[in-house]
Design a protein around this motif. Sequence first.
Motif, PDB file in Angstrom:
ATOM      1  N   ILE A   1      -4.802   2.593  -1.086  1.00  9.87           N
ATOM      2  CA  ILE A   1      -5.242   1.942  -2.330  1.00  9.87           C
ATOM      3  C   ILE A   1      -4.142   1.042  -2.884  1.00  9.87           C
ATOM      4  O   ILE A   1      -4.401  -0.076  -3.355  1.00  9.87           O
ATOM      5  CB  ILE A   1      -5.643   3.003  -3.382  1.00  9.87           C
ATOM      6  CG1 ILE A   1      -6.854   3.796  -2.906  1.00  9.87           C
ATOM      7  CG2 ILE A   1      -5.928   2.347  -4.734  1.00  9.87           C
ATOM      8  CD1 ILE A   1      -8.130   2.985  -2.769  1.00  9.87           C
ATOM      9  N   ILE A   2      -2.909   1.497  -2.802  1.00 12.90           N
ATOM     10  CA  ILE A   2      -1.782   0.686  -3.305  1.00 12.90           C
ATOM     11  C   ILE A   2      -1.688  -0.629  -2.547  1.00 12.90           C
ATOM     12  O   ILE A   2      -1.462  -1.698  -3.136  1.00 12.90           O
ATOM     13  CB  ILE A   2      -0.466   1.492  -3.195  1.00 12.90           C
ATOM     14  CG1 ILE A   2      -0.450   2.613  -4.242  1.00 12.90           C
ATOM     15  CG2 ILE A   2       0.749   0.578  -3.364  1.00 12.90           C
ATOM     16  CD1 ILE A   2       0.668   3.624  -4.058  1.00 12.90           C
ATOM     17  N   GLN A   3      -1.889  -0.571  -1.241  1.00 12.22           N
ATOM     18  CA  GLN A   3      -1.813  -1.812  -0.454  1.00 12.22           C
ATOM     19  C   GLN A   3      -2.939  -2.779  -0.801  1.00 12.22           C
ATOM     20  O   GLN A   3      -2.757  -4.001  -0.799  1.00 12.22           O
ATOM     21  CB  GLN A   3      -1.844  -1.474   1.042  1.00 12.22           C
ATOM     22  CG  GLN A   3      -0.571  -0.829   1.541  1.00 12.22           C
ATOM     23  CD  GLN A   3       0.659  -1.671   1.213  1.00 12.22           C
ATOM     24  OE1 GLN A   3       0.678  -2.876   1.440  1.00 12.22           O
ATOM     25  NE2 GLN A   3       1.694  -1.033   0.656  1.00 12.22           N
ATOM     26  N   ILE A   4      -4.120  -2.211  -1.096  1.00 11.70           N
ATOM     27  CA  ILE A   4      -5.221  -3.076  -1.524  1.00 11.70           C
ATOM     28  C   ILE A   4      -4.874  -3.737  -2.859  1.00 11.70           C
ATOM     29  O   ILE A   4      -5.034  -4.946  -3.045  1.00 11.70           O
ATOM     30  CB  ILE A   4      -6.529  -2.262  -1.648  1.00 11.70           C
ATOM     31  CG1 ILE A   4      -6.987  -1.758  -0.279  1.00 11.70           C
ATOM     32  CG2 ILE A   4      -7.625  -3.102  -2.306  1.00 11.70           C
ATOM     33  CD1 ILE A   4      -8.158  -0.794  -0.337  1.00 11.70           C
ATOM     34  N   ALA A   5      -4.385  -2.933  -3.799  1.00 18.07           N
ATOM     35  CA  ALA A   5      -4.058  -3.456  -5.129  1.00 18.07           C
ATOM     36  C   ALA A   5      -2.908  -4.458  -5.071  1.00 18.07           C
ATOM     37  O   ALA A   5      -2.896  -5.465  -5.794  1.00 18.07           O
ATOM     38  CB  ALA A   5      -3.709  -2.308  -6.069  1.00 18.07           C
ATOM     39  N   ALA A   6      -1.941  -4.194  -4.167  1.00 21.87           N
ATOM     40  CA  ALA A   6      -0.746  -5.054  -4.107  1.00 21.87           C
ATOM     41  C   ALA A   6      -1.105  -6.492  -3.753  1.00 21.87           C
ATOM     42  O   ALA A   6      -0.384  -7.430  -4.133  1.00 21.87           O
ATOM     43  CB  ALA A   6       0.241  -4.494  -3.095  1.00 21.87           C
ATOM     44  N   ARG A   7      -2.204  -6.691  -3.030  1.00 16.10           N
ATOM     45  CA  ARG A   7      -2.602  -8.068  -2.690  1.00 16.10           C
ATOM     46  C   ARG A   7      -2.885  -8.882  -3.953  1.00 16.10           C
ATOM     47  O   ARG A   7      -2.758 -10.111  -3.944  1.00 16.10           O
ATOM     48  CB  ARG A   7      -3.836  -8.036  -1.795  1.00 16.10           C
ATOM     49  CG  ARG A   7      -3.576  -7.469  -0.396  1.00 16.10           C
ATOM     50  CD  ARG A   7      -4.818  -7.597   0.480  1.00 16.10           C
ATOM     51  NE  ARG A   7      -4.554  -7.143   1.850  1.00 16.10           N
ATOM     52  CZ  ARG A   7      -4.729  -5.909   2.262  1.00 16.10           C
ATOM     53  NH1 ARG A   7      -5.160  -4.990   1.429  1.00 16.10           N
ATOM     54  NH2 ARG A   7      -4.463  -5.570   3.521  1.00 16.10           N
ATOM     55  N   PHE A   8      -3.261  -8.214  -5.015  1.00 15.65           N
ATOM     56  CA  PHE A   8      -3.551  -8.931  -6.271  1.00 15.65           C
ATOM     57  C   PHE A   8      -2.268  -9.290  -7.030  1.00 15.65           C
ATOM     58  O   PHE A   8      -2.333  -9.933  -8.074  1.00 15.65           O
ATOM     59  CB  PHE A   8      -4.486  -8.090  -7.148  1.00 15.65           C
ATOM     60  CG  PHE A   8      -5.907  -8.105  -6.650  1.00 15.65           C
ATOM     61  CD1 PHE A   8      -6.855  -8.923  -7.242  1.00 15.65           C
ATOM     62  CD2 PHE A   8      -6.291  -7.326  -5.569  1.00 15.65           C
ATOM     63  CE1 PHE A   8      -8.152  -8.960  -6.764  1.00 15.65           C
ATOM     64  CE2 PHE A   8      -7.593  -7.353  -5.080  1.00 15.65           C
ATOM     65  CZ  PHE A   8      -8.527  -8.181  -5.673  1.00 15.65           C
ATOM     66  N   LEU A   9      -1.132  -8.841  -6.514  1.00 19.80           N
ATOM     67  CA  LEU A   9       0.151  -9.259  -7.091  1.00 19.80           C
ATOM     68  C   LEU A   9       0.700 -10.511  -6.407  1.00 19.80           C
ATOM     69  O   LEU A   9       1.578 -11.184  -6.937  1.00 19.80           O
ATOM     70  CB  LEU A   9       1.181  -8.129  -6.964  1.00 19.80           C
ATOM     71  CG  LEU A   9       0.933  -6.896  -7.842  1.00 19.80           C
ATOM     72  CD1 LEU A   9       1.806  -5.738  -7.368  1.00 19.80           C
ATOM     73  CD2 LEU A   9       1.219  -7.203  -9.303  1.00 19.80           C
ATOM     74  N   ALA A  10       0.176 -10.803  -5.214  1.00 19.02           N
ATOM     75  CA  ALA A  10       0.711 -11.926  -4.429  1.00 19.02           C
ATOM     76  C   ALA A  10       0.654 -13.267  -5.163  1.00 19.02           C
ATOM     77  O   ALA A  10       1.604 -14.066  -5.065  1.00 19.02           O
ATOM     78  CB  ALA A  10      -0.033 -12.019  -3.093  1.00 19.02           C
ATOM     79  N   PRO A  11      -0.421 -13.576  -5.927  1.00 20.48           N
ATOM     80  CA  PRO A  11      -0.445 -14.885  -6.620  1.00 20.48           C
ATOM     81  C   PRO A  11       0.703 -15.090  -7.606  1.00 20.48           C
ATOM     82  O   PRO A  11       0.887 -16.213  -8.096  1.00 20.48           O
ATOM     83  CB  PRO A  11      -1.800 -14.869  -7.339  1.00 20.48           C
ATOM     84  CG  PRO A  11      -2.648 -13.928  -6.551  1.00 20.48           C
ATOM     85  CD  PRO A  11      -1.696 -12.861  -6.071  1.00 20.48           C
ATOM     86  N   MET A  12       1.459 -14.036  -7.902  1.00 19.41           N
ATOM     87  CA  MET A  12       2.578 -14.209  -8.840  1.00 19.41           C
ATOM     88  C   MET A  12       3.612 -15.212  -8.330  1.00 19.41           C
ATOM     89  O   MET A  12       4.394 -15.743  -9.124  1.00 19.41           O
ATOM     90  CB  MET A  12       3.268 -12.865  -9.116  1.00 19.41           C
ATOM     91  CG  MET A  12       2.428 -11.895  -9.940  1.00 19.41           C
ATOM     92  SD  MET A  12       3.354 -10.406 -10.380  1.00 19.41           S
ATOM     93  CE  MET A  12       4.465 -11.062 -11.642  1.00 19.41           C
ATOM     94  N   VAL A  13       3.606 -15.485  -7.016  1.00 23.35           N
ATOM     95  CA  VAL A  13       4.568 -16.473  -6.497  1.00 23.35           C
ATOM     96  C   VAL A  13       4.297 -17.863  -7.083  1.00 23.35           C
ATOM     97  O   VAL A  13       5.177 -18.740  -7.037  1.00 23.35           O
ATOM     98  CB  VAL A  13       4.521 -16.534  -4.953  1.00 23.35           C
ATOM     99  CG1 VAL A  13       4.921 -15.201  -4.351  1.00 23.35           C
ATOM    100  CG2 VAL A  13       3.135 -16.947  -4.461  1.00 23.35           C
TER     101      VAL A  13
END
Length: 477
Positions: free
Chosen positions: A218-230
């Motif tokens: 679940i953490i890996q799924i959620a972490a993808r939504f942090l990627a646009p922070m770049v």
Amino acid sequence: MNPLIFYPVPDLGPVMKGLAIGGLAIFHVFLAQFAIGSGMLLCDLQRRSAGGRNPLARRFSDGYFKVLVLVSFVLGAVTGVAMWFTSIQVSPRTIGTMVSEFHWMWAIEWTFFSLEVVSGYMFYRYGPRLDDRARMTLLVFYSIASWFSLFWINGILSWQLTPGGWLTGHNVWTGFFNASFWPSLLFRTITCTATAALAACVLVNVFPSVSREERTEIIQIAARFLAPMVLMPFLGAWYIAVMPADSRGWVLGGSIAMLLFLTLAVGCSTFIGGYAVLALLRQKLYINGATATLLLALAFLATAGGEFVREGARKPFTIREYLYSNSIAPDEVAHLREVGCTSLDPYPVPGAETFPNLQLITGAKVYRIQCSVCHTLDGANPLSELAQMWSLDQKRLNFAQLQRTKPFMPPFAGTPAEVEALVQFLTWHQAHRPAEWPESSDPEVLQQIADWLREAGPGREPPGGPDLTVAVKGASR
């Protein structure tokens, strides 16, 4: 030019009124970000769980949504109403302008908000019993409605800082799609997905009957939504670039408070983004509840810093070049210097019977009309301490030429006698309000104040720049 409209002004004691609105707004914005980003995250989880491919994703979605309803729907509703109520009390003319100019946008936004609430509560009530298609339909409705609620509000909020062509023609669409609309909308969208992702990382750590491997998934799924922070540095730079030049100068160092809050927002966002990219996305590390909670707290601080900068950058306006923070329009200043800002004020000063003379009562009214929205007497941002070391003549000069004293202050909008009344009221207050206080009516003093007022002019005139009041004269109504 319309005559100055007077409203009852609440006294919040040591609490600065702008601070009260800001505190509520920051908390409400953070909850709204959580709600909007969660819609996108839940759609992705539902997509992954369709057809029984990932039972954990479906089970986590149902648990996540219960928290979303309790935290965002309930607290969001409470803080939203509180924010509107406080804003109307503190700055009714600004709120009135926002509603009258954009009433159709508000109506559209409230329609999307209603759809968001209805679809959200339907998913909360019936989601666990629905098939995959019905669940996805409700979540898509919820996600689209919540994002478009942001879309419409963003246009109105960004208009306050960069109204652009709206100032000359009052074209609603020109004001709505203003210079800071797109960078603000894109930045806020990324903030929403990041907030939801961090909240998911916190919740999965307290989710019952889940193994570490399942949590990691679940953490890996959620972490993808942090990627646009770049993309945040580029969007932030775009937003700052379209600010008015003086606002940009204050944010980038002209105002140490705004620079510190900008640094707070950038620093927290950089830490979260760096951890997401290096630890969660590249090395696919596990994140425990404590670390996830710390990152979510940093996200709250980043939101607080960013909202402070956004609000502060508008100074001395609440609506850039249209309405000053004290709810006086730029083209009203010259008139008020002739007739006075207190002559038509119908509201009495509380405790006026204890004031030694009428001049101090007038001074209290001037303070209430022109100063109290951003200052208190003895609490936050206190006028008595800011002017503590000023002599009488310094007070007279600094109040008369307020826009020169501090470039993010509006010009004084009153007569020389009202400048003197404010000076006497503040000095009397600093002297602990003695029972006896002589009136000050020296003609030479009043003439000197009149000369200072005339020298500074009724508008804002930065060194080397044009008179901004002249530029927008006739724009306000």
